[in-house]
Design an enzyme around this catalytic site. Structure first.
Site, PDB file in Angstrom:
ATOM      1  N   HIS A 100      22.185  45.587  83.049  1.00 27.98           N
ATOM      2  CA  HIS A 100      23.565  45.181  82.804  1.00 27.98           C
ATOM      3  C   HIS A 100      24.513  46.371  82.873  1.00 27.98           C
ATOM      4  O   HIS A 100      25.644  46.282  82.458  1.00 27.98           O
ATOM      5  CB  HIS A 100      23.704  44.529  81.419  1.00 27.98           C
ATOM      6  N   GLU A 156      20.738  34.085  93.225  1.00 28.62           N
ATOM      7  CA  GLU A 156      21.681  35.014  93.851  1.00 28.62           C
ATOM      8  C   GLU A 156      21.534  35.094  95.366  1.00 28.62           C
ATOM      9  O   GLU A 156      22.535  35.155  96.084  1.00 28.62           O
ATOM     10  CB  GLU A 156      21.546  36.410  93.230  1.00 28.62           C
TER      11      GLU A 156
END
Lengths: 363, 336
Positions: free
Chosen positions: B127, B58
């Site tokens: 999440h 990322e």
């Protein structure tokens, strides 16, 4: 691994001229940095300040290998690169001073020297922060089928941070025209490469990404130039990334305020013995390229340039308080709390009630 | 046509890429797979290498986007989930947000970081985070979070066209929310809040996944004879102080509804701004309904963590509806 080219220059007029030019550039970095350290102790420069002292041959050799059209990203030890890449010494010094005439109007400071005109896209104060950016710039070149190369400089400590591995992987996967340069001065602040890196021969790390790499003597300006040129041309012609490790020493502490107490006298002596500027001086004299007083004249000339840079920085005004709000966004974002003493709390909003002492504007 | 928010986002990306070939889309599994939430579905097929898969990296992904934005492109990157963006936080906070300021305007970063965020899908921690406060707290970033299908399309188009870096936060549970919309659609620009439901008794300020909750609560309150106004912020940065203050000055009461944990969150900022501007119009303290100050809970406990209609109505009930003024603060002739 490619072999390092260590051939001595032939004593042709051309190579003599070239060597003298390199000496002149290295001396500019040396004297500029010495003067910077002095200005820091005089409290003319604030913040943190990292010098290229001891890395002059590396800086000059690398900059000789890239062309005007190429891009350069560096870490925070960036003054020398800026000078040799072509930023005006006065404007660089003014940037270190945090003044309006600095290359970033005094806002980037020592660690973020930035000038799109010479395609030096920073100066990055976070270790490894510049790596993915440089790869992104190379990907942009690749998309455009351009022939520019990106050079991305970093220190030895950077090879242990995640961004190094993420970026090398992507650069190799996508055949990016980029040359990573690890300037190994053998110390990450005060921690040695051996203490911090499981593979202390840092150039070998490139093999994990099937990337060509080499190690070169960072105190030998010609060797650095030749090795870097090989890497740059390979990146340009074959669209392949490359990792070059230069090995040299740091003549001073990590930053100006670091007394480097972690080093022994012997270690410091060993670094001084390899001083690249003194080394080239002696080589030029020994090879009969120049006489001692000719080199002294170059030194005097550099001294005048550095003196003028300091005078320019000294005269440049500090940024205005109002400039605090100028460049955070390109388009208006009104919800920042920009109130200096005496100004209205919420001057721009409709519905502010004039009778309320909190809302003097519109009264 | 009837369209979901996910499909509207997909259409926005497709239209932007058709109109401007400097727009690129990349991230983890955004190519052949079309993204975990299928927001990039079909883009790789239509645009080839302009929509491509990256390694799981990322910081590298966001950093690459910075380098490309510096060099003439308008990259859009996808962080697969809210918490997956944390490895990129160094890039976002240190370089994305600061580049323009550091270079005194020499370099703009027209880039979009898409972040599927918030809970309600049984997604457990990593999440389901509401991570908007980290970005909203970082000057230099714009933070956008649509709650309607039309806004999903229009705000994403605006984010891609914007000269500044935009963190575009997509509420996961709203991906499947549908509405009638005709594309292309242009809604109000960044920095404009919308009144989604008019009311006179109290204002519910909400954004992203909390907007439908606030609307549902307002509908339920109406049955009890209480008229609640619902303001959808749409963009957290820029923040529409005027619209929020205008509504609260009208109703005199305010509840902020947000999924994120309350402490030091965007909801706290909203409450502070409302009290700064509307102090003389308020009949009660500004209250908040937020996620609890705990790590995101497992699916069976999720419903207690997320602000629901009951918690919103309960909070509205506490807005001092029956209070009479404290006699100690009244002048003698009023204190009968």
């Amino acid at each position: 691994m490619a072999t390092t080219n260590r051939r001595r220059p032939a004593r042709s007029a051309k190579s003599s001229e070239e060597l003298l030019g390199f000496y002149r550039q290295m001396l500019l970095v040396r004297r500029f940095e010495e003067r910077t350290a002095q200005a820091y102790t005089e409290a003319k420069i604030g913040g943190y300040c990292h010098l290229n002292l001891g890395e002059e041959a590396t800086v000059v050799g690398l900059m000789a290998a890239i062309e005007e059209r190429d891009y350069l990203f560096t870490n925070y030890r960036d003054h020398g690169y800026a000078l040799i890449r072509g930023m005006d010494p006065g404007r660089v010094m003014a940037e270190l001073y945090g003044r309006q005439d600095g290359v970033s109007k005094g806002w980037g400071g020592s660690m973020h020297l930035f000038d799109t005109d010479v395609r030096q896209l920073g100066g990055y104060g976070i270790v490894g922060g510049q790596l993915p950016l440089a790869a992104g710039a190379a990907l942009a070149v690749s998309y455009r089928d351009g022939d520019e190369v990106v050079m991305c400089q970093m220190g030895d400590g950077t090879t242990n941070i995640g961004a190094f591995h993420e970026t090398l992987n992507m650069a190799s996967l996508w055949d990016l025209p980029i040359v990573f340069v690890v300037v190994n001065n053998q110390l990450g602040m005060g921690t040695t490469v051996e203490v911090s890196s499981a593979e202390p021969e840092l150039y070998k790390r490139a093999s994990a990404y099937r990337m060509e790499s080499a190690r070169v003597d960072g105190n030998d300006v010609i060797a650095v130039r030749d090795a870097a040129k090989l890497a740059v041309e390979r990146a340009r012609k074959e669209q392949k990334p490359y990792l070059l490790e230069t090995v040299s020493g740091r003549l001073k502490g990590h930053s100006v305020v670091d007394p480097a107490a972690y080093r022994s006298k012997d270690e410091i002596e060993a670094v001084r013995a390899q001083d690249p500027v003194a080394g080239l001086h002696d080589r030029l004299v020994g090879d009969g390229v120049a006489k001692v007083d000719e080199l002294a004249e170059i030194d005097a000339e550099i001294g005048r340039i550095v003196k003028a840079a300091v005078e320019f920085a000294d005269k440049s005004p500090a940024p205005e308080v109002s400039s605090l709000f100028d460049y955070t966004y390109a388009s208006p974002v009104p919800n920042d709390s920009r109130r200096l003493p005496g100004e209205a709390l919420f001057p721009t909003e409709p519905g502010n009630q004039p009778a309320d002492p909190l809302f003097p504007v519109g009264a | 046509m009837t369209l979901s928010i996910g499909k509207a986002l997909n259409a926005a990306l497709r239209d932007a890429m058709r109109e401007d070939d400097t727009v690129l889309m990349f991230g983890e599994d955004v190519g052949a797979l079309g993204g975990v939430f299928r927001v990039t579905d079909g883009l790789a097929a239509e645009f080839g290498d302009r929509c491509f898969d990256t390694p799981l990296a990322e910081a590298g992904i966001v950093g690459m986007a910075v380098g490309m934005a510096m060099n003439g492109f308008r990259p859009v990157v996808e962080m697969q989930f809210d918490a997956f963006a944390y490895p990129a936080f160094e890039q976002i906070a240190s370089h994305v947000a600061k580049m323009r300021n550091r270079t005194r305007g020499a370099v703009n970063l027209p880039m979009v970081i898409r972040v599927p965020y918030a809970g309600g899908i049984g997604g457990v921690e990593h999440h389901s985070d509401s991570s908007e406060a980290y970005y909203a707290h970082t000057p230099g970033l714009k933070v956008v979070t649509p709650a309607t299908v039309a806004d999903a399309y229009s705000l994403l188009r605006e984010a891609i066209a914007d000269p500044d870096p935009v963190v575009f936060m997509e509420a996961k549970k709203l991906y499947w929310a549908k509405d009638e919309v005709s594309l292309p659609v242009t809604t109000a620009p960044f920095g404009t809040a919308e009144v989604r439901r008019e009311g006179t008794d109290a204002t519910l300020v909400a954004y992203g996944p909390a907007v439908p909750v606030a609307l549902e609560a307002a509908a339920a309150a109406a049955e009890d004879g209480r008229s609640l106004e619902v303001v959808d912020l749409r963009t957290l940065v820029p923040f529409d102080d005027s619209a929020v203050a205008e509504s609260v000055r009208k109703t005199g009461r305010c509840v902020v509804v947000a999924e994120a944990t309350g402490f030091a969150g965007v909801s706290a900022e909203i409450a502070a701004r409302v009290q700064e501007r509307c102090f003389h119009s308020l009949w009660a303290p500004v209250l908040r309904v937020t996620g609890w100050d705990v790590p995101y809970p497992p699916p069976v406990l999720e419903k207690y963590h997320l602000p629901g209609v009951d918690r919103v109505l309960d909070t509205v009930d506490r807005l001092q509806w029956d209070d009479v003024p404290d006699p100690r603060f009244l002048v003698p002739e009023q204190a009968t």
